[in-house]
Design a protein around this motif. Structure first.
Motif, short mmCIF file in Angstrom:
data_model
loop_
_atom_site.label_atom_id
_atom_site.label_comp_id
_atom_site.label_asym_id
_atom_site.label_seq_id
_atom_site.Cartn_x
_atom_site.Cartn_y
_atom_site.Cartn_z
N ARG A 75 0.89 -1.23 -0.06
CA ARG A 75 0.09 -0.11 0.03
C ARG A 75 1.10 1.38 0.17
N LEU A 76 1.75 1.29 1.00
CA LEU A 76 2.66 2.49 0.90
C LEU A 76 3.55 2.66 -0.22
N SER A 77 4.14 1.72 -0.54
CA SER A 77 4.98 1.88 -1.83
C SER A 77 4.27 2.40 -3.07
N ARG A 78 3.06 1.89 -3.18
CA ARG A 78 2.26 2.62 -4.44
C ARG A 78 1.75 3.85 -4.21
N ASP A 108 -4.02 3.25 -5.84
CA ASP A 108 -3.93 2.37 -4.65
C ASP A 108 -4.61 1.26 -4.73
N PRO A 109 -4.20 -0.10 -4.41
CA PRO A 109 -4.92 -1.20 -4.42
C PRO A 109 -5.63 -1.38 -3.01
N TRP A 110 -6.98 -0.94 -3.17
CA TRP A 110 -7.75 -0.98 -1.69
C TRP A 110 -7.94 -2.42 -1.43
N GLU A 146 4.42 1.05 -9.49
CA GLU A 146 3.29 1.09 -9.84
C GLU A 146 2.61 -0.66 -10.12
N GLU A 147 3.57 -1.54 -9.43
CA GLU A 147 3.33 -2.82 -9.53
C GLU A 147 2.36 -3.38 -8.71
N GLU A 148 1.63 -4.36 -8.90
CA GLU A 148 0.43 -4.95 -8.00
C GLU A 148 1.01 -6.21 -7.22
N TYR A 149 1.89 -6.89 -7.85
CA TYR A 149 2.00 -8.10 -7.23
C TYR A 149 3.12 -8.24 -6.26
N PRO A 150 3.28 -8.74 -5.24
CA PRO A 150 4.39 -8.80 -4.13
C PRO A 150 5.65 -8.91 -4.58
N GLU A 151 5.77 -9.94 -5.62
CA GLU A 151 6.94 -10.32 -6.15
C GLU A 151 7.71 -9.49 -7.08
#
Length: 227
Positions: free
Chosen positions: A150-153, A225-227, A159-164
């Motif tokens: 959340r904070l990184s985005r 932000d990915p809610w 702008e990535e969505e996946y943890p890896e």
């Protein structure tokens, strides 16, 4: 809306500096006394609060002390001991199966490499990174949990969505000497200020460099932000 630093690397450095000053005692909140307890606690913490895990592991760790104890425990018995934990049936299975492998292939000791840890059921890079960092003093990545995502985005580091993929980007931006602490700082700030639903932008030490800050206590949803 705040103005981030000119490069993402400069942004990351400024974020770490400010959060270190804000949370000087930031560290892991799970309670454990050895590597096996750490592994169990981190598996249990998936989609569950550390507070809940700490409450439940007090009795769990007193009942089951070795990898053999978990491996030999009946599935129903172990699941019952974890019944207040989210997804307790699945996690009981992961723990039993992982401990069977630890007993059979690692002489009862928690392995100390990313490859061996991620071969254990229920253990991905996030869990393995925690165990390596806090159990073996080996830092070869960044733990990317929901707060770090959340904070990184929000802060414009990815702008990535996946943890890896987020981890790989952060490892290029955050100096390796801060890889471990970066996670703890994000967790503390994510819990205290930059929460998922109602972030307190007006009381945030990063507001003036945050591209998602709007000055009205709301986060700019256009930031992705990915809610």
């Amino acid at each position: 809306m705040g103005t981030p630093r000119e490069s993402r690397a400069e942004q990351a450095e400024e974020i770490v500096d400010r959060l270190e000053a804000e949370y000087p005692d930031s560290t892991i909140s799970l309670r454990y006394s050895n590597r096996l307890e750490l592994l169990i606690a981190v598996i249990l913490s998936a989609q569950c609060t550390d507070e809940r895990v700490n409450t439940e592991t007090r009795e769990l760790f007193a009942t089951y002390e070795t990898a053999s104890d978990y491996a030999n425990a009946p599935q129903e018995e172990l699941a019952e001991a974890l019944s207040s934990i989210t997804y307790y049936n699945s996690k009981a299975g992961y723990i039993r199966e992982s401990c069977e492998i630890i007993v059979e292939e690692h002489d009862g000791e928690v392995p100390d490499t990313m490859a061996e840890l991620t071969e254990l059921p229920g253990v991905g890079r996030k869990t393995a990174n925690v165990v390596l960092q806090h159990g073996h003093d080996v830092v070869e990545g960044i733990v990317v949990d929901t707060h770090v995502q959340r904070l990184s985005r929000r802060l414009g580091l990815t702008e990535e969505e996946y943890p890896e993929t987020i981890e790989q980007e952060l490892m290029e931006l955050v100096p390796d000497g801060y890889w471990q602490q970066f996670t703890h700082l994000c967790i503390d700030h994510g819990r205290a200020v930059c929460t998922a639903r109602n972030p307190d932008c007006g009381d945030c030490v990063l507001a003036d460099i945050c591209p998602s800050e709007r000055g009205d206590g709301e986060v700019d949803l256009a930031s992705g932000d990915p809610w």
